[in-house]
Design a protein around this motif. Structure first.
Motif, PDB file in Angstrom:
ATOM      1  N   TYR A  11      18.333   6.838   4.364  1.00 34.84           N
ATOM      2  CA  TYR A  11      17.267   6.195   5.136  1.00 34.84           C
ATOM      3  C   TYR A  11      16.876   7.005   6.367  1.00 34.84           C
ATOM      4  CZ  TYR A  11      17.509   1.943   2.346  1.00 34.84           C
ATOM      5  OH  TYR A  11      17.436   1.037   1.316  1.00 34.84           O
ATOM      6  N   MET A  12      17.858   7.502   7.098  1.00 41.51           N
ATOM      7  CA  MET A  12      17.552   8.263   8.309  1.00 41.51           C
ATOM      8  C   MET A  12      16.739   9.503   7.977  1.00 41.51           C
ATOM      9  SD  MET A  12      17.561   8.772  11.527  1.00 41.51           S
ATOM     10  CE  MET A  12      18.762   7.693  12.296  1.00 41.51           C
ATOM     11  N   GLU A  13      17.146  10.240   6.974  1.00 43.23           N
ATOM     12  CA  GLU A  13      16.440  11.464   6.603  1.00 43.23           C
ATOM     13  C   GLU A  13      15.012  11.170   6.169  1.00 43.23           C
ATOM     14  OE1 GLU A  13      20.830  12.205   5.575  1.00 43.23           O
ATOM     15  OE2 GLU A  13      19.417  10.538   5.664  1.00 43.23           O
ATOM     16  N   MET A  14      14.849  10.118   5.370  1.00 42.48           N
ATOM     17  CA  MET A  14      13.510   9.783   4.870  1.00 42.48           C
ATOM     18  C   MET A  14      12.588   9.327   6.004  1.00 42.48           C
ATOM     19  SD  MET A  14      13.713  10.629   1.741  1.00 42.48           S
ATOM     20  CE  MET A  14      15.052  11.784   2.096  1.00 42.48           C
ATOM     21  N   PHE A  15      13.138   8.525   6.928  1.00 38.50           N
ATOM     22  CA  PHE A  15      12.291   8.051   8.029  1.00 38.50           C
ATOM     23  C   PHE A  15      12.023   9.152   9.056  1.00 38.50           C
ATOM     24  CE2 PHE A  15      13.708   3.675   6.708  1.00 38.50           C
ATOM     25  CZ  PHE A  15      12.454   3.300   6.260  1.00 38.50           C
ATOM     26  N   LEU A  16      12.912  10.128   9.138  1.00 40.70           N
ATOM     27  CA  LEU A  16      12.612  11.302   9.970  1.00 40.70           C
ATOM     28  C   LEU A  16      11.427  12.070   9.385  1.00 40.70           C
ATOM     29  CD1 LEU A  16      16.155  12.686  10.911  1.00 40.70           C
ATOM     30  CD2 LEU A  16      14.432  11.746  12.478  1.00 40.70           C
ATOM     31  N   ILE A  17      11.387  12.178   8.060  1.00 42.02           N
ATOM     32  CA  ILE A  17      10.246  12.835   7.410  1.00 42.02           C
ATOM     33  C   ILE A  17       8.963  12.068   7.701  1.00 42.02           C
ATOM     34  CG2 ILE A  17       9.199  13.432   5.189  1.00 42.02           C
ATOM     35  CD1 ILE A  17      12.033  13.956   4.129  1.00 42.02           C
ATOM     36  N   VAL A  18       9.029  10.738   7.593  1.00 40.50           N
ATOM     37  CA  VAL A  18       7.861   9.899   7.906  1.00 40.50           C
ATOM     38  C   VAL A  18       7.415  10.138   9.342  1.00 40.50           C
ATOM     39  CG1 VAL A  18       7.066   7.527   8.230  1.00 40.50           C
ATOM     40  CG2 VAL A  18       8.415   8.117   6.209  1.00 40.50           C
ATOM     41  N   GLY A  19       8.372  10.167  10.259  1.00 38.25           N
ATOM     42  CA  GLY A  19       8.040  10.392  11.665  1.00 38.25           C
ATOM     43  C   GLY A  19       7.387  11.744  11.904  1.00 38.25           C
ATOM     44  N   ILE A  20       7.868  12.773  11.210  1.00 40.75           N
ATOM     45  CA  ILE A  20       7.284  14.114  11.357  1.00 40.75           C
ATOM     46  C   ILE A  20       5.849  14.125  10.838  1.00 40.75           C
ATOM     47  CG2 ILE A  20       7.432  16.511  10.570  1.00 40.75           C
ATOM     48  CD1 ILE A  20      10.520  16.100  10.507  1.00 40.75           C
ATOM     49  N   TRP A  21       5.609  13.464   9.694  1.00 42.05           N
ATOM     50  CA  TRP A  21       4.241  13.386   9.172  1.00 42.05           C
ATOM     51  C   TRP A  21       3.311  12.713  10.176  1.00 42.05           C
ATOM     52  CZ3 TRP A  21       1.504  15.660   5.546  1.00 42.05           C
ATOM     53  CH2 TRP A  21       2.145  16.237   4.448  1.00 42.05           C
ATOM     54  N   TYR A  22       3.758  11.583  10.753  1.00 39.55           N
ATOM     55  CA  TYR A  22       2.928  10.896  11.744  1.00 39.55           C
ATOM     56  C   TYR A  22       2.693  11.782  12.965  1.00 39.55           C
ATOM     57  CZ  TYR A  22       2.697   6.281   9.575  1.00 39.55           C
ATOM     58  OH  TYR A  22       2.415   5.236   8.740  1.00 39.55           O
ATOM     59  N   LEU A  23       3.721  12.482  13.401  1.00 41.63           N
ATOM     60  CA  LEU A  23       3.589  13.357  14.571  1.00 41.63           C
ATOM     61  C   LEU A  23       2.581  14.466  14.314  1.00 41.63           C
ATOM     62  CD1 LEU A  23       4.672  13.861  17.426  1.00 41.63           C
ATOM     63  CD2 LEU A  23       6.427  15.337  16.415  1.00 41.63           C
ATOM     64  N   GLY A  71       8.706   6.016   2.559  1.00 44.11           N
ATOM     65  CA  GLY A  71       9.983   6.237   3.233  1.00 44.11           C
ATOM     66  C   GLY A  71      11.029   5.210   2.830  1.00 44.11           C
ATOM     67  N   ARG A  72      10.618   3.956   2.751  1.00 46.15           N
ATOM     68  CA  ARG A  72      11.542   2.891   2.344  1.00 46.15           C
ATOM     69  C   ARG A  72      11.995   3.080   0.897  1.00 46.15           C
ATOM     70  NH1 ARG A  72       7.784  -1.866   3.895  1.00 46.15           N
ATOM     71  NH2 ARG A  72       8.903  -2.890   2.187  1.00 46.15           N
ATOM     72  N   GLN A  73      11.054   3.430   0.029  1.00 43.50           N
ATOM     73  CA  GLN A  73      11.401   3.618  -1.382  1.00 43.50           C
ATOM     74  C   GLN A  73      12.338   4.810  -1.581  1.00 43.50           C
ATOM     75  OE1 GLN A  73       7.461   3.948  -3.038  1.00 43.50           O
ATOM     76  NE2 GLN A  73       7.303   1.756  -3.503  1.00 43.50           N
ATOM     77  N   MET A  74      12.014   5.916  -0.909  1.00 50.90           N
ATOM     78  CA  MET A  74      12.860   7.105  -1.031  1.00 50.90           C
ATOM     79  C   MET A  74      14.230   6.867  -0.409  1.00 50.90           C
ATOM     80  SD  MET A  74      11.111   9.686  -2.510  1.00 50.90           S
ATOM     81  CE  MET A  74      11.540  11.282  -1.806  1.00 50.90           C
ATOM     82  N   GLY A  75      14.250   6.110   0.685  1.00 52.60           N
ATOM     83  CA  GLY A  75      15.525   5.808   1.328  1.00 52.60           C
ATOM     84  C   GLY A  75      16.410   4.934   0.471  1.00 52.60           C
ATOM     85  N   VAL A  89       0.870  -1.180   0.000  1.00 54.29           N
ATOM     86  CA  VAL A  89       0.000   0.000   0.000  1.00 54.29           C
ATOM     87  C   VAL A  89       0.908   1.231   0.000  1.00 54.29           C
ATOM     88  CG1 VAL A  89      -1.720   1.319   1.283  1.00 54.29           C
ATOM     89  CG2 VAL A  89      -1.875  -1.168   1.196  1.00 54.29           C
ATOM     90  N   PRO A  90       0.726   2.177  -0.911  1.00 56.83           N
ATOM     91  CA  PRO A  90       1.664   3.303  -1.044  1.00 56.83           C
ATOM     92  C   PRO A  90       1.487   4.373   0.033  1.00 56.83           C
ATOM     93  CG  PRO A  90      -0.095   3.531  -2.632  1.00 56.83           C
ATOM     94  CD  PRO A  90      -0.318   2.201  -1.952  1.00 56.83           C
ATOM     95  N   GLU A  91       1.553   3.961   1.289  1.00 54.00           N
ATOM     96  CA  GLU A  91       1.394   4.917   2.391  1.00 54.00           C
ATOM     97  C   GLU A  91       2.775   5.402   2.859  1.00 54.00           C
ATOM     98  OE1 GLU A  91       2.311   3.342   5.823  1.00 54.00           O
ATOM     99  OE2 GLU A  91       3.239   2.346   4.122  1.00 54.00           O
ATOM    100  N   LEU A  92       2.823   6.048   4.017  1.00 57.22           N
ATOM    101  CA  LEU A  92       4.037   6.747   4.430  1.00 57.22           C
ATOM    102  C   LEU A  92       5.250   5.836   4.599  1.00 57.22           C
ATOM    103  CD1 LEU A  92       2.600   9.353   6.960  1.00 57.22           C
ATOM    104  CD2 LEU A  92       3.917   9.857   4.897  1.00 57.22           C
TER     105      LEU A  92
END
Length: 222
Positions: A187-199, A177-181, A170-173
């Motif tokens: 990977y760290m930068e992309m998953f930080l973005i994911v975390g900010i969106w969730y927050l 993040g995994r694809q962009m990483g 499913v093309p969710e956050l």
């Protein structure tokens, strides 16, 4: 001089590239929790039913779903049922979230219904209401108000649990993040973005649920 091994300037540059994925996350969460509310209410009423077989079925559903991980349930729906029916990733995620959250919402509704003084049901019955009408007009409106705080918590949990939908493409956050990483090796930068969106999303949901709670408290005093 950047003392960290990550390029944090990428975060504002790439942040809005995740907007579509965030919409998918909200979509599967919304429809999943909506389905969960329907299932949960039915299961809660079944749990309280005086008919033993209905109560037993509701108890079995709640026991099985709460006793197994959401990821297992998601894989059963998406992969395990392929010999019977093929379900696309997004509907699979919505169904899994709905069934999973329904078991927890059922217990929230059951506790809220049982917290209403039984004397109100007896008073309604003495006025000629059927048990169904009394439940619908007297008990459930009060129970829903009392259920709002735990339902808000469950909604936030469902939002975060939706990240598991990435395991079935499913093309969710999380998948984004995994694809962009993997494409940028950041990977760290992309998953930080994911975390900010969730927050951001969980904070907005918390604010909305808090406002709803306040409005319900005001209406109780009117």
């Amino acid at each position: 001089m950047n003392i960290l091994p990550w390029d944090l300037t990428v975060i504002p540059q790439r942040f809005f590239q995740f907007a579509d994925a965030a919409l998918y996350t909200l979509q599967i969460t919304f429809f999943g929790i909506l389905l969960g509310l329907i299932i949960g209410l039915v299961a809660a009423l079944g749990r309280l039913s005086k008919r033993q077989w209905i109560s037993a079925l509701s108890k079995a559903y709640i026991f099985l779903i709460r006793g197994t991980p959401l990821l297992v349930q998601l894989f059963i729906i998406y992969y395990g049922l392929t010999s019977i029916v093929t379900i696309d990733p997004i509907p699979s995620a919505i169904i899994a979230l709905g069934i999973h959250n329904g078991a927890y919402i059922a217990e929230i509704f059951r506790g809220s219904i049982q917290s209403i003084d039984y004397g109100q049901m007896e008073a309604a019955r003495s006025l000629g209401m059927t048990q169904g009408k009394a439940m619908q007009r007297i008990v459930l409106p009060q129970a829903f108000k009392r259920a709002v705080p735990p339902l808000g918590n469950q909604l936030i949990i469902a939002l975060k649990d939706s990240s598991l939908a990435s395991t079935i493409a499913v093309p969710e956050l999380m998948l984004k993040g995994r694809q962009m990483g993997s494409s940028s090796f950041m990977y760290m930068e992309m998953f930080l973005i994911v975390g900010i969106w969730y927050l951001i999303m969980t904070s907005l949901l918390s604010f909305v649920m808090h406002r709803i709670e306040q409005r319900l408290k005001v209406s109780d005093h009117d």
